[in-house]
Design an enzyme around this catalytic site. Structure first.
Site, PDB file in Angstrom:
ATOM      1  N   HIS A  23       0.851  -1.198   0.000  1.00 35.24           N
ATOM      2  CA  HIS A  23       0.000   0.000   0.000  1.00 35.24           C
ATOM      3  C   HIS A  23       0.888   1.249   0.000  1.00 35.24           C
ATOM      4  O   HIS A  23       2.121   1.148  -0.071  1.00 35.24           O
ATOM      5  CB  HIS A  23      -1.001  -0.028   1.151  1.00 35.24           C
ATOM      6  CG  HIS A  23      -0.382  -0.077   2.526  1.00 35.24           C
ATOM      7  ND1 HIS A  23       0.456   0.897   3.015  1.00 35.24           N
ATOM      8  CD2 HIS A  23      -0.483  -1.000   3.502  1.00 35.24           C
ATOM      9  CE1 HIS A  23       0.827   0.594   4.231  1.00 35.24           C
ATOM     10  NE2 HIS A  23       0.286  -0.572   4.548  1.00 35.24           N
ATOM     11  N   HIS A  26       4.008   1.546   2.247  1.00 35.66           N
ATOM     12  CA  HIS A  26       5.207   0.862   1.743  1.00 35.66           C
ATOM     13  C   HIS A  26       5.842   1.678   0.624  1.00 35.66           C
ATOM     14  O   HIS A  26       7.077   1.788   0.533  1.00 35.66           O
ATOM     15  CB  HIS A  26       4.859  -0.531   1.205  1.00 35.66           C
ATOM     16  CG  HIS A  26       4.158  -1.396   2.210  1.00 35.66           C
ATOM     17  ND1 HIS A  26       3.032  -2.093   1.913  1.00 35.66           N
ATOM     18  CD2 HIS A  26       4.442  -1.654   3.509  1.00 35.66           C
ATOM     19  CE1 HIS A  26       2.633  -2.759   2.986  1.00 35.66           C
ATOM     20  NE2 HIS A  26       3.476  -2.503   3.963  1.00 35.66           N
ATOM     21  N   CYS A 132       0.505 -12.318  19.585  1.00 33.10           N
ATOM     22  CA  CYS A 132      -0.444 -11.857  18.568  1.00 33.10           C
ATOM     23  C   CYS A 132       0.130 -12.206  17.201  1.00 33.10           C
ATOM     24  O   CYS A 132       1.209 -11.718  16.829  1.00 33.10           O
ATOM     25  CB  CYS A 132      -0.675 -10.355  18.668  1.00 33.10           C
ATOM     26  SG  CYS A 132      -1.627  -9.743  17.253  1.00 33.10           S
ATOM     27  N   CYS A 135       0.528  -9.172  14.770  1.00 29.21           N
ATOM     28  CA  CYS A 135       1.739  -8.351  14.987  1.00 29.21           C
ATOM     29  C   CYS A 135       2.997  -9.190  14.826  1.00 29.21           C
ATOM     30  O   CYS A 135       4.090  -8.641  14.776  1.00 29.21           O
ATOM     31  CB  CYS A 135       1.786  -7.768  16.397  1.00 29.21           C
ATOM     32  SG  CYS A 135       0.439  -6.691  16.833  1.00 29.21           S
ATOM     33  N   CYS A 150      -5.704  -7.502  21.025  1.00 35.71           N
ATOM     34  CA  CYS A 150      -4.667  -6.660  20.429  1.00 35.71           C
ATOM     35  C   CYS A 150      -5.375  -5.463  19.775  1.00 35.71           C
ATOM     36  O   CYS A 150      -6.259  -5.654  18.939  1.00 35.71           O
ATOM     37  CB  CYS A 150      -3.898  -7.441  19.368  1.00 35.71           C
ATOM     38  SG  CYS A 150      -2.984  -6.356  18.247  1.00 35.71           S
ATOM     39  N   HIS A 153      -5.217  -5.466  15.869  1.00 34.52           N
ATOM     40  CA  HIS A 153      -5.826  -6.537  15.076  1.00 34.52           C
ATOM     41  C   HIS A 153      -7.190  -7.005  15.588  1.00 34.52           C
ATOM     42  O   HIS A 153      -7.806  -7.873  14.987  1.00 34.52           O
ATOM     43  CB  HIS A 153      -4.849  -7.719  14.954  1.00 34.52           C
ATOM     44  CG  HIS A 153      -3.612  -7.343  14.206  1.00 34.52           C
ATOM     45  ND1 HIS A 153      -2.468  -6.889  14.832  1.00 34.52           N
ATOM     46  CD2 HIS A 153      -3.389  -7.277  12.877  1.00 34.52           C
ATOM     47  CE1 HIS A 153      -1.566  -6.596  13.920  1.00 34.52           C
ATOM     48  NE2 HIS A 153      -2.098  -6.809  12.726  1.00 34.52           N
ATOM     49  N   LYS A 304      -5.464   6.518  10.015  1.00 37.10           N
ATOM     50  CA  LYS A 304      -4.572   5.409   9.712  1.00 37.10           C
ATOM     51  C   LYS A 304      -5.229   4.537   8.638  1.00 37.10           C
ATOM     52  O   LYS A 304      -6.439   4.306   8.692  1.00 37.10           O
ATOM     53  CB  LYS A 304      -4.363   4.593  11.001  1.00 37.10           C
ATOM     54  CG  LYS A 304      -3.259   3.603  10.884  1.00 37.10           C
ATOM     55  CD  LYS A 304      -2.965   2.909  12.198  1.00 37.10           C
ATOM     56  CE  LYS A 304      -2.028   1.757  11.889  1.00 37.10           C
ATOM     57  NZ  LYS A 304      -1.734   0.913  13.002  1.00 37.10           N
ATOM     58  N   LYS A 307      -7.835  -1.878   6.515  1.00 36.65           N
ATOM     59  CA  LYS A 307      -8.814  -2.601   5.701  1.00 36.65           C
ATOM     60  C   LYS A 307     -10.218  -2.393   6.260  1.00 36.65           C
ATOM     61  O   LYS A 307     -11.174  -2.224   5.511  1.00 36.65           O
ATOM     62  CB  LYS A 307      -8.482  -4.095   5.686  1.00 36.65           C
ATOM     63  CG  LYS A 307      -7.355  -4.408   4.724  1.00 36.65           C
ATOM     64  CD  LYS A 307      -7.262  -5.914   4.492  1.00 36.65           C
ATOM     65  CE  LYS A 307      -5.995  -6.222   3.715  1.00 36.65           C
ATOM     66  NZ  LYS A 307      -5.302  -7.403   4.186  1.00 36.65           N
TER      67      LYS A 307
HETATM   68  N1  MSP Z   1       8.692  -6.901   8.101  1.00 37.23           N
HETATM   69  C1  MSP Z   1       8.710  -5.861   9.048  1.00 37.23           C
HETATM   70  C2  MSP Z   1      10.006  -5.083   8.992  1.00 37.23           C
HETATM   71  C3  MSP Z   1      11.242  -5.896   9.191  1.00 37.23           C
HETATM   72  S1  MSP Z   1      12.673  -4.954   8.853  1.00 37.23           S
HETATM   73  C4  MSP Z   1      13.945  -5.964   9.266  1.00 37.23           C
HETATM   74  C5  MSP Z   1       7.535  -4.903   8.770  1.00 37.23           C
HETATM   75  N2  MSP Z   1       6.976  -4.994   7.572  1.00 37.23           N
HETATM   76  S2  MSP Z   1       5.699  -4.143   7.106  1.00 37.23           S
HETATM   77  O1  MSP Z   1       5.425  -4.567   5.767  1.00 37.23           O
HETATM   78  O2  MSP Z   1       4.632  -4.271   8.043  1.00 37.23           O
HETATM   79  O3  MSP Z   1       6.138  -2.656   7.117  1.00 37.23           O
HETATM   80  C6  MSP Z   1       7.190  -2.207   6.334  1.00 37.23           C
HETATM   81  C7  MSP Z   1       7.385  -0.721   6.472  1.00 37.23           C
HETATM   82  O4  MSP Z   1       6.225  -0.033   6.014  1.00 37.23           O
HETATM   83  C8  MSP Z   1       7.611  -0.273   7.912  1.00 37.23           C
HETATM   84  O5  MSP Z   1       8.662   0.675   7.955  1.00 37.23           O
HETATM   85  C9  MSP Z   1       6.330   0.395   8.268  1.00 37.23           C
HETATM   86  O6  MSP Z   1       6.529   1.432   9.203  1.00 37.23           O
HETATM   87  C10 MSP Z   1       5.932   0.967   6.936  1.00 37.23           C
HETATM   88  N3  MSP Z   1       4.534   1.313   6.919  1.00 37.23           N
HETATM   89  C11 MSP Z   1       3.452   0.495   7.088  1.00 37.23           C
HETATM   90  N4  MSP Z   1       2.334   1.269   7.067  1.00 37.23           N
HETATM   91  C12 MSP Z   1       2.668   2.570   6.905  1.00 37.23           C
HETATM   92  C13 MSP Z   1       1.971   3.754   6.661  1.00 37.23           C
HETATM   93  N5  MSP Z   1       0.659   3.831   6.666  1.00 37.23           N
HETATM   94  N6  MSP Z   1       2.712   4.863   6.364  1.00 37.23           N
HETATM   95  C14 MSP Z   1       4.069   4.830   6.227  1.00 37.23           C
HETATM   96  N7  MSP Z   1       4.743   3.728   6.430  1.00 37.23           N
HETATM   97  C15 MSP Z   1       4.094   2.639   6.995  1.00 37.23           C
HETATM   98  O7  MSP Z   1       7.207  -4.123   9.649  1.00 37.23           O
END
Ligand code: MSP
Length: 524
Positions: A23, A26, A132, A135, A150, A153, A304, A307
């Site tokens: 999304h 990322h 969880c 998480c 949690c 979730h 935030k 889904k």
């Molecule tokens: N897999 C772990 C990270 C392990 S690093 C050794 C993880 N993955 S994640 O897919 O959930 O998140 C990846 C990145 O996307 C994280 O830095 C997280 O903060 C970021 N984001 C997830 N949702 C976000 C927003 N809504 N806005 C900005 N970044 C966010 O955590």
């Protein structure tokens, strides 16, 4: 820019969970890292930009089951959606590490594990607690809401009692605190550094470092103990070094690039990057990363993305509708890396139309059109200008000389841009560029080349030369943000990106279509 440098630069994104498709959050992490990586490449530094996917754990197993797939085919499919998005976003990563990759990744965490064991930093114990799956972490009562669920979730955590290996993190607590306090490991912004130092005031409990194979069948087996799988810390954090070859034959990238110059992370994964990872590195006697940039969250209409709320923004949609550069621009300019940033259609369209379609797009189109119309596209720096006079110019005063754009650029725009980029405040660096766009617009308003041409051709050429020069140097600064548009600007001015500005004659070919097409309200 585009100097030569002996420096290397290593930057990473987190590795993304592949239990669902990417999304905009990322996309943000990745574009932010890409902007910084491209900037360092433009400084001539040998840059390694790493991204990847986090593919193990219970959550993946569960999602794969739901999709009726084997974990490996499930992660293959979803990892591809991240890689496809990278193509679309023009993200220039040098490598993409996948934690399910047995050849590229496994040897790194396996080697680390053995080192921890040799150091006596790993021991086996019984763990009792709450877990969880959403998480992928153990929870304490404090982490749960009033119902005992949690909060993220909306699920009750599992009660678990199992044998785990533990990592003696307590042994490294003081050393980690000290490194952060003295900025040997710099955490940005300062508020996040304080947050971590706050967490480090309490004694740390040793962390669970493995899970029984029966519970988590999908992961990296613990070396020498096939009954246990590595837990996420050793499995995932190690990607930052496994991708450089740590643990494999021929680890020359590890020798060359480690320690990382910047780990980019979101605020939800601060604790384990700022405390667990440094402790692991200290145990392995490896250097600590130099900086961790902790960015905020992209919210959708102030909320935030989730889904349940149905407000998850798919980056593909924006890219398809408004173009890669348009979307990259918004993330780089309108979101501060140091706080949350909001994305809505209205905000997007307003900024895009104001700064891309109008702003830079309009400046570019009218300047190149005038160059073509009045000078057949060939605009030289006319003889009225000499180098010493340039040194005298101090900027745009009332009596500003008309040959001052290069001077203004060198002394005002470039230093401000570089200072902000070096501080990782990429949005403010972009502000410096758009301030310059305004200055160039003002310059055209002041000197009115469209009127001047009737009375003084030589002076008009000088005025246009200055604006073209402005666009020419601007495109270098824009390149990390909007690489394709930057290339197009250079191309239309008869120059390549990265050419060193000289006392050049511009050979202008106005582009056939606008740099950025205005978004009409019925298309938004
Ligand atoms: N897999 C772990 C990270 C392990 S690093 C050794 C993880 N993955 S994640 O897919 O959930 O998140 C990846 C990145 O996307 C994280 O830095 C997280 O903060 C970021 N984001 C997830 N949702 C976000 C927003 N809504 N806005 C900005 N970044 C966010 O955590």
């Amino acid at each position: 820019m585009n100097q030569k440098s002996d420096k290397t630069f290593y930057i990473t994104t987190p590795i993304f969970y592949v239990n669902s498709v990417p999304h905009t959050g990322h996309a943000y992490t990745s574009v932010l890292a890409d902007i910084i990586a491209r900037y360092h490449r433009s400084l001539g530094e040998e840059t390694f930009f790493l991204s990847g996917t986090d593919e193990h754990g219970q959550k993946i197993v569960r999602s794969a089951e739901k999709a009726g797939m084997e974990p490996q085919s499930f992660v293959d499919k979803n990892a591809k959606s991240f890689q496809d998005l990278y193509e679309k976003l023009n993200v220039s990563n040098d490598a993409f590490i996948r934690t399910s990759d047995r050849k590229a990744h496994f040897p790194g965490p396996e080697k680390l594990w053995r080192i921890f064991e040799e150091k006596g930093d790993i021991y086996k114990d019984v763990y009792q607690g709450l877990y969880c799956i959403g998480c992928e972490k153990f929870m304490s009562e404090r982490d749960l809401n009033e119902e005992g669920k949690c909060p993220d979730h909306d699920e009750f955590p599992q009660v678990v009692e199992e044998e785990n290996y533990f990592f003696r993190i307590s042994k490294y607590q003081d050393r980690v605190r000290e490194a952060i306090e003295i900025d040997e490991l710099q955490i940005l912004p300062a508020s996040k550094k304080e947050e971590v130092l706050g967490l480090l005031k309490e004694p740390l409990e040793d962390i669970s470092f493995s899970r029984p194979v029966g519970t988590v069948p999908w992961g990296i087996p613990v070396p020498g103990d096939p009954t246990q799988m590595m837990y996420v810390w050793c499995d995932a954090l190690s990607n930052y070094i496994s991708a450089l070859g740590f643990g494999r034959e021929g680890d020359k990238n590890f020798q060359k690039f480690w320690p990382a110059d910047v780990h980019i992370i979101g605020k939800d994964i601060l604790r384990f990057h700022a405390i667990y990872w440094p402790a692991m590195l200290l145990s392995a006697e490896l250097p600590l990363p130099k900086k961790i940039l902790v960015h905020g969250f992209i919210t959708s209409g102030g909320k935030k993305m989730s889904k349940t709320l149905g407000n998850v923004i798919d980056p593909n949609e924006y890219v398809e509708q408004y173009g890669t550069d348009g979307f990259r621009y918004y993330l780089g300019r309108e979101v501060s890396p140091f706080s949350d940033g909001d994305l809505t259609r209205e905000k997007f369209v307003e900024s895009y139309n104001g700064n891309l379609a109008h702003g830079i797009g309009n400046l570019f189109s009218r300047t190149t059109k005038m160059a073509e119309k009045y000078f057949n596209g060939s605009v030289a720096r006319t003889s009225g200008v000499s180098a010493p006079l340039l040194q005298d110019a101090v900027g745009f005063g009332e009596e500003a000389p008309i040959y001052h754009v290069p001077y203004y650029f060198e002394h005002r725009v470039l230093p401000e841009y570089m200072e902000q980029m070096d501080a990782l405040a990429v949005n403010e660096a972009a502000d410096a560029v758009w301030d310059f766009v305004k200055v160039l617009d003002g310059y055209i308003t002041d000197y009115e080349p469209f009127k001047l041409i009737k009375t003084d051709k030589e002076k008009t050429e000088l005025v246009l030369w200055n604006v073209l020069y402005g666009l020419y140097v601007l495109s270098d600064l824009l390149a990390p943000f909007i690489p394709e548009a930057a290339k197009e600007i250079r191309h239309s001015l008869g120059a390549k990106l990265g050419d060193t500005p000289t006392e050049t004659t511009f050979t202008v070919k106005p582009p056939k279509k606008p740099l950025f097409q205005k978004i009409e309200s019925d298309e938004a």
